[in-house]
Design a protein around this motif. Sequence first.
Motif, PDB file in Angstrom:
ATOM      1  N   ALA A 104       0.807  -1.220   0.000  1.00 19.56           N
ATOM      2  CA  ALA A 104       0.000   0.000   0.000  1.00 19.56           C
ATOM      3  C   ALA A 104       0.836   1.264   0.000  1.00 19.56           C
ATOM      4  O   ALA A 104       0.467   2.257  -0.647  1.00 19.56           O
ATOM      5  CB  ALA A 104      -0.943   0.000   1.216  1.00 19.56           C
ATOM      6  N   GLN A 117       2.146   3.982  -9.318  1.00 10.74           N
ATOM      7  CA  GLN A 117       1.350   5.168  -9.601  1.00 10.74           C
ATOM      8  C   GLN A 117       2.225   6.313 -10.090  1.00 10.74           C
ATOM      9  O   GLN A 117       1.832   7.077 -10.986  1.00 10.74           O
ATOM     10  CB  GLN A 117       0.578   5.578  -8.339  1.00 10.74           C
ATOM     11  CG  GLN A 117      -0.357   6.747  -8.530  1.00 10.74           C
ATOM     12  CD  GLN A 117      -1.541   6.423  -9.430  1.00 10.74           C
ATOM     13  OE1 GLN A 117      -1.807   5.249  -9.697  1.00 10.74           O
ATOM     14  NE2 GLN A 117      -2.233   7.448  -9.903  1.00 10.74           N
ATOM     15  N   TYR A 121       2.442   0.378  -4.500  1.00  6.92           N
ATOM     16  CA  TYR A 121       1.393   1.135  -5.197  1.00  6.92           C
ATOM     17  C   TYR A 121       1.854   2.558  -5.551  1.00  6.92           C
ATOM     18  O   TYR A 121       1.677   2.998  -6.694  1.00  6.92           O
ATOM     19  CB  TYR A 121       0.122   1.179  -4.358  1.00  6.92           C
ATOM     20  CG  TYR A 121      -0.950   2.075  -4.951  1.00  6.92           C
ATOM     21  CD1 TYR A 121      -1.663   1.672  -6.069  1.00  6.92           C
ATOM     22  CD2 TYR A 121      -1.209   3.329  -4.398  1.00  6.92           C
ATOM     23  CE1 TYR A 121      -2.621   2.500  -6.631  1.00  6.92           C
ATOM     24  CE2 TYR A 121      -2.171   4.159  -4.950  1.00  6.92           C
ATOM     25  CZ  TYR A 121      -2.875   3.745  -6.071  1.00  6.92           C
ATOM     26  OH  TYR A 121      -3.816   4.564  -6.624  1.00  6.92           O
TER      27      TYR A 121
END
Length: 314
Positions: free
Chosen positions: A47, A55, A51
């Motif tokens: 997380a 991103q 990620y």
Amino acid sequence: MMIRVSHNQTLQAQKHRRSGILGNTLEARKKRFGLLFALPAFLFFGAFYLYPLFQTFYVSLFSWGLLDEPRFLGFTNYTRLFFDKEFINSVWVSFFYAFGVVVPIWGIALGLALIFNQSFPGRQAYLTTYYIPAVISLTVWSLIWLLMYNPTFGLFSIMLRSFGITGVRMLDDPSTAMLAMIILSIWKGTPVYMVIFIAGLRAIPIDYYEAAQIDGARAWQRFLYITLPLLRPVFLYVMVISIIEAFKVFTPMYLLTNGGPGSATRVLSMFIFQNGFQFLRMGYASAASVIFLLILLTLAILQFRLLRFQQSEG
């Protein structure tokens, strides 16, 4: 007799099979429980590390100003970076700052570790006092040095005036601003790596030094042929960590100079911050972040390769 022997062998085989099944079941249960306990760490890493990483790469493919709709550009942002003089200057400034900080730290930290590894009166008090900068927040530390660099009442200005030198503004002069950042960072980072070196020195068996002393080896010979070779893994660990930490610097530049004067202290982290949050060019800043990550990965891989080579040579 043959039937009895074969029957015993069958019973033993069944026992082995049962114990094997039980063992495999127990191992499977251990693995499941291990994965269960590790799951929160995996979720946290995914997380907050994986990620954002993916991103960031995704955003780097767009022109996005936060206030408008993203527009797909492909690898245009990366192409622009390689022709951006400010970006190239930031890369150069980051390398200059990083190696200007870490090389003195390696020598000073090792020298202090050799001193504090000896027994002398007040050793613990001196060690505690010298370690204080390491536990002070970097923000607080930077603000303290902002006062010390003050051209009117700062400690450095007072010291220079005592030698007849006036008008020195270290943070406002492009030729001295980076030097000011380097001095601040060396003083802050040295105690941390000094303690790591002390731990490495204490792990070296004292028998080696006693044997060398009996053979007539001098202090510099014991240091050169015993201390340095056995301290090599610790030294390479310090190299990897210190270089990565130096490249990640942001707070002192943001608080003291904001990347200036001009672009004298605009390291890569400042370049990314300014493009992303001041100029609202998130795609461009994300592309610079990806290249920044690749630079750090390359440096880390090179140093780990060096570590493996040194260990194979040893």
